[in-house]
Design an enzyme around this catalytic site. Structure first.
Site, PDB file in Angstrom:
ATOM      1  CG  HIS A  32       0.244   0.594   4.089  1.00 14.02           C
ATOM      2  ND1 HIS A  32       0.595  -0.712   3.368  1.00 14.02           N
ATOM      3  CD2 HIS A  32      -0.958   0.867   3.314  1.00 14.02           C
ATOM      4  CE1 HIS A  32       0.009  -0.950   2.406  1.00 14.02           C
ATOM      5  NE2 HIS A  32      -1.120  -0.178   2.471  1.00 14.02           N
ATOM      6  CG  ASP A  53       2.270  -2.986   6.481  1.00 15.33           C
ATOM      7  OD1 ASP A  53       1.825  -2.299   5.358  1.00 15.33           O
ATOM      8  OD2 ASP A  53       3.372  -3.901   6.236  1.00 15.33           O
ATOM      9  CG  HIS A  96       5.880  -0.163   5.095  1.00 20.58           C
ATOM     10  ND1 HIS A  96       5.286   0.785   4.251  1.00 20.58           N
ATOM     11  CD2 HIS A  96       4.932  -1.237   5.064  1.00 20.58           C
ATOM     12  CE1 HIS A  96       4.343   0.501   3.844  1.00 20.58           C
ATOM     13  NE2 HIS A  96       3.906  -0.733   4.320  1.00 20.58           N
ATOM     14  CG  MET A 126      -1.130  -1.902  -2.087  1.00 18.08           C
ATOM     15  SD  MET A 126       0.112  -2.005  -0.999  1.00 18.08           S
ATOM     16  CE  MET A 126       0.138  -3.445  -0.635  1.00 18.08           C
ATOM     17  CB  SER A 151       7.119  -4.489   5.599  1.00 13.07           C
ATOM     18  OG  SER A 151       5.956  -4.743   6.466  1.00 13.07           O
ATOM     19  CG  MET A 174      -3.541  -1.886   3.847  1.00  9.46           C
ATOM     20  SD  MET A 174      -2.525  -3.226   4.142  1.00  9.46           S
ATOM     21  CE  MET A 174      -0.983  -2.627   5.151  1.00  9.46           C
ATOM     22  CG  ASP A 214       3.676  -2.621   1.000  1.00 12.69           C
ATOM     23  OD1 ASP A 214       4.667  -3.701   1.133  1.00 12.69           O
ATOM     24  OD2 ASP A 214       2.969  -2.278   1.454  1.00 12.69           O
ATOM     25  N   GLY A 215       5.094  -5.176  -1.762  1.00 14.08           N
ATOM     26  CA  GLY A 215       4.741  -6.509  -1.920  1.00 14.08           C
ATOM     27  C   GLY A 215       5.495  -7.256  -2.732  1.00 14.08           C
ATOM     28  CG  MET A 266      -3.115  -5.009   7.838  1.00 10.84           C
ATOM     29  SD  MET A 266      -2.951  -6.508   7.226  1.00 10.84           S
ATOM     30  CE  MET A 266      -1.191  -6.238   6.521  1.00 10.84           C
TER      31      MET A 266
HETATM   32  C1  DX5 Z   1       0.830  -6.139   2.513  1.00 11.13           C
HETATM   33  C2  DX5 Z   1       1.683  -5.055   3.524  1.00 11.13           C
HETATM   34  C3  DX5 Z   1       3.269  -5.168   3.201  1.00 11.13           C
HETATM   35  C4  DX5 Z   1       3.999  -6.602   3.456  1.00 11.13           C
HETATM   36  C5  DX5 Z   1       5.009  -6.726   2.434  1.00 11.13           C
HETATM   37  O1  DX5 Z   1      -0.464  -6.163   2.705  1.00 11.13           O
HETATM   38  O2  DX5 Z   1       1.308  -3.914   2.891  1.00 11.13           O
HETATM   39  O3  DX5 Z   1       3.898  -4.097   3.583  1.00 11.13           O
HETATM   40  O4  DX5 Z   1       4.604  -6.456   4.839  1.00 11.13           O
HETATM   41  O5  DX5 Z   1       5.419  -7.930   2.639  1.00 11.13           O
HETATM   42  P1  DX5 Z   1       6.543  -8.599   1.846  1.00 11.13           P
HETATM   43  O6  DX5 Z   1       7.547  -7.549   1.533  1.00 11.13           O
HETATM   44  O7  DX5 Z   1       7.086  -9.852   2.431  1.00 11.13           O
HETATM   45  O8  DX5 Z   1       5.569  -8.948   0.584  1.00 11.13           O
HETATM   46 ZN    ZN Z   2       2.573  -2.123   3.683  1.00 11.16          ZN
END
Ligand code: DX5
Ligand code: ZN
Length: 227
Positions: free
Chosen positions: A69, A38, A36, A140, A11, A71, A178-179, A40
Site C-alpha cells: 500500500h 504500508d 499488508h 480507507m 498490516s 501512501m 483499511d483502518g 509512507m
Molecule cells: C493506515 C494504514 C493501515 C493501518 C491500519 O494508514 O494504511 O494499513 O496499518 O491499522 P489499524 O488496523 O490498526 O487501523
Molecule cells: Zn494500509
C-alpha cells in the site's frame, strides 16, 4: 452477483518490528491470507515507514502475497522496484496520481495486481474511466498515516456504492477495507460488500500466540454478515 472469499490481511505497521520475520511467520501460521505493507513517505501522509528493502527481505520469509500500500507522492517512480523486490499487489492512492490509468497500467506491466486506494473524503468518481484496470480497490476507513485509529462509519455507504458499481464495471475486482477493522466493525463492512479485511491493531495488539484467534475472529465476524 460475484461473491469473493473473505481474506484477512494483517498490516505489519502494528507488528513488533524488531522481530518482523517471526511476526510474519506467526500470522501466516495463524491463517492470514495476505500481508499488508504500508509504505509512507512523510509527504502524502504525515509519517514515515518502510521501503523496497523491507519487501525484498520479507519475500523469502513467506509464501503469502505481499500487498503493498503506497501512501507516497509520485508512486510511479517506485513501482518497478517494488515489483522487482517481490510485491504481488501494488496499491496507489488516486489522490497522488494525476495519470492514474497510466500508473495502473505500469503496475500491471510490472507483473503485479493493481489497486487504487481512496481516502475517506475521496468520492468514487475518482475510479471513473479506470474500471478496466482495477484488480483491487482499497477503501480507507481512517485517514491514512497511522495504525490504531477509529473506523469512520461514514465510509460504509461508499463501500456499498462501490460494490454495486463493480458488479457492473469490473466484477472480478476486490474491495479491501483499511483502518479500524476489528471483529466489531467487520460485520457492517462485509454487509456493505468488502471481502478483504486489512487489520493492524486488531491482530498485532495481542500476544503472538493469539494471532490465529484474532484473525479467526475477524473472519467469523465478516462471515456472519453473509449468512
Ligand atoms: C493506515 C494504514 C493501515 C493501518 C491500519 O494508514 O494504511 O494499513 O496499518 O491499522 P489499524 O488496523 O490498526 O487501523
Ligand atoms: Zn494500509
Amino acid at each position: 452477483m460475484t461473491v469473493h472469499p473473505i481474506r484477512i490481511a494483517p498490516s505489519l505497521l502494528s507488528a513488533d518490528l524488531a522481530h518482523l520475520a517471526d511476526e510474519v511467520r506467526a500470522v501466516e501460521q495463524g491463517g492470514a491470507d495476505w500481508l499488508h505493507i504500508d509504505v509512507m513517505d512523510g509527504r502524502f501522509v504525515p509519517n514515515l515507514t518502510f521501503g523496497m528493502p523491507l519487501v525484498r527481505s520479507l519475500r523469502p520469509v513467506t509464501k503469502l502475497p505481499l500487498d503493498v500500500h503506497l501512501m507516497i507522492v509520485e508512486p510511479e517512480r517506485y513501482i518497478d522496484v517494488f515489483a522487482q523486490a517481490g510485491a504481488d499487489h501494488i496499491t496507489v492512492h488516486a489522490e497522488a496520481c494525476p495519470h492514474l490509468e497510466r500508473t495502473l497500467a505500469q503496475i500491471q506491466e510490472a507483473g503485479c495486481k493493481a489497486g487504487v486506494a481512496l481516502n475517506p473524503s475521496t468520492p468514487l468518481h475518482a475510479l471513473d474511466y479506470v474500471w478496466h484496470r482495477l484488480d483491487l480497490v482499497l477503501i480507507m476507513t481512517v485517514n491514512p498515516g497511522f495504525g490504531g485509529q477509529s473506523f469512520i462509519q461514514a465510509t460504509l455507504p461508499k463501500i456499498q456504492a462501490l460494490s454495486q458499481a463493480l458488479q457492473h464495471h469490473k466484477p472480478d475486482a476486490l474491495i479491501a477495507v483499511d483502518g479500524g477493522v476489528s471483529p466489531q466493525t467487520a460485520p457492517a463492512i462485509a454487509e456493505a460488500g468488502a471481502s478483504v479485511f486489512v487489520a493492524g491493531n486488531a491482530v498485532f495488539s495481542a500476544a503472538s500466540e493469539l494471532y490465529a484467534q484474532k484473525i479467526h475472529a475477524i473472519r467469523e465476524a465478516a462471515a456472519s454478515a453473509r449468512r
